[in-house]
Design an enzyme around this catalytic site. Sequence first.
Site, PDB file in Angstrom:
ATOM      1  N   HIS A 113       0.842  -1.204   0.000  1.00  0.00           N
ATOM      2  CA  HIS A 113       0.000   0.000   0.000  1.00  0.00           C
ATOM      3  C   HIS A 113       0.873   1.249   0.000  1.00  0.00           C
ATOM      4  CE1 HIS A 113       0.611   0.986   4.334  1.00  0.00           C
ATOM      5  NE2 HIS A 113       0.841  -0.308   4.428  1.00  0.00           N
TER       6      HIS A 113
ATOM      7  N   HIS B 262       0.796   5.803  -1.409  1.00  0.00           N
ATOM      8  CA  HIS B 262       0.084   6.900  -2.074  1.00  0.00           C
ATOM      9  C   HIS B 262       0.659   7.149  -3.465  1.00  0.00           C
ATOM     10  CE1 HIS B 262      -2.243   7.846   1.437  1.00  0.00           C
ATOM     11  NE2 HIS B 262      -1.194   8.145   2.167  1.00  0.00           N
TER      12      HIS B 262
END
Length: 335
Positions: free
Chosen positions: A128, A130
């Site tokens: 995970h 951004h």
Amino acid sequence: MLNIKLNYILVIILFMSSVAILYQIQLARLQEKLIKLEHLQAKYETAPNRKEASELLNENNVVVLYNRVPKTASTSFVGVAYDLCKKNNFHVLHVNITANSHTLSLTNQLKFALNVSNWDSMKPALFHGHFAYLDFSKFGISNPLYINLIRKPLDRFISYYYFIRYGDNYRPYLIRRKHGNTMSFDECVTKQLPDCDPNNMWLQIPFFCGHSINCWKPGNKWALNEAKRNLINNYFLVGVTEELDDFISVLEQSLPRLFKGASDHYSNSNKSHLRQTVQKDTPSEETVKKIKGSMIWQMENELYEFALEHFHFIKKFGFKNKFQNIMYEKIRPKG
Ligand SMILES: *[C@@H]1O[C@H](CO)[C@@H](O)[C@H](O)[C@H]1NC(C)=O
Ligand SMILES: *[C@@H]1O[C@H](CO)[C@@H](O)[C@H](O)[C@H]1NC(C)=O
Ligand SMILES: *[C@@H]1O[C@H](CO)[C@@H](O)[C@H](O)[C@H]1NC(C)=O
């Protein structure tokens, strides 16, 4: 002389028959083995858990990539994964990109795609970070299972506005970028300051659109279409922040290898309250009207509504209809 010749022939006959006998024995052994194997295969094919066994085999190699959009409750969801990873035996890895850049250089795109897909000791894994959608297939590498969450664009924007001023309850000690600035969102909109410029709302579209320059041009129509196309064709699942519990349920049902027990864990823990921006004034009607009048909000909202409708469709036909089976019949030729 004749005697010697006879003896010679006898020896040859003796030798040949022993070879024949040896072969017979070997053949019998092989036949026995074959029968055993056939039994084993029959047992395997009729075993009730055979289907699960083969599914497990594939799911053990699964790589899930969550390219989380900031301020969409992503921390709450990732928290659930971190809590479950030990019990469910998978890895969770945070992808920390220098200076929080949302895009990668071409060299790093290839490096990252190769690393994520070849790092077998981490599999199954949830990565995970951004960063914008990255199509691995342009490198000849098959895509991981992409997942994401999308939030009502104005709510997300306001949440971000206050977050950089007041922080959140997740890391309260961290001094945020705009710490000390107490201007309300309403005031910012009235004064038309850059922090609340609708162009800065252009974020969920580029995250789903990807690494092309047009993705990052606020208001670009191609970017919106590309985001929609990726959402449908290249994402395994996209949920909405407003229905996070359902997103977790669908994930648990569709990927139990990683998310078994996630729903119970989420509803029983206080994770749903994790990471709330500390101060959040509700915007005035006038502010809402102004923002919703902007083209950027309208386009971002179009993507949100598109994702919402698709997610509801998945819930209705895939998730609530638990007892759907796939069967094969009329298999020809027979035997
Ligand atoms: C990412 O890495 C930088 C540099 O090592 C570090 O300062 C930063 O705290 C990291 N970010 C997170 C969210 O851990
Ligand atoms: C992926 O990157 C990490 C960190 O640089 C490294 O430790 C690991 O060995 C890499 N895995 C593969 C398969 O390249
Ligand atoms: C969640 O609950 C735990 C104990 O159950 C508590 O220590 C923690 O402070 C709570 N966190 C939040 C954010 O309320």
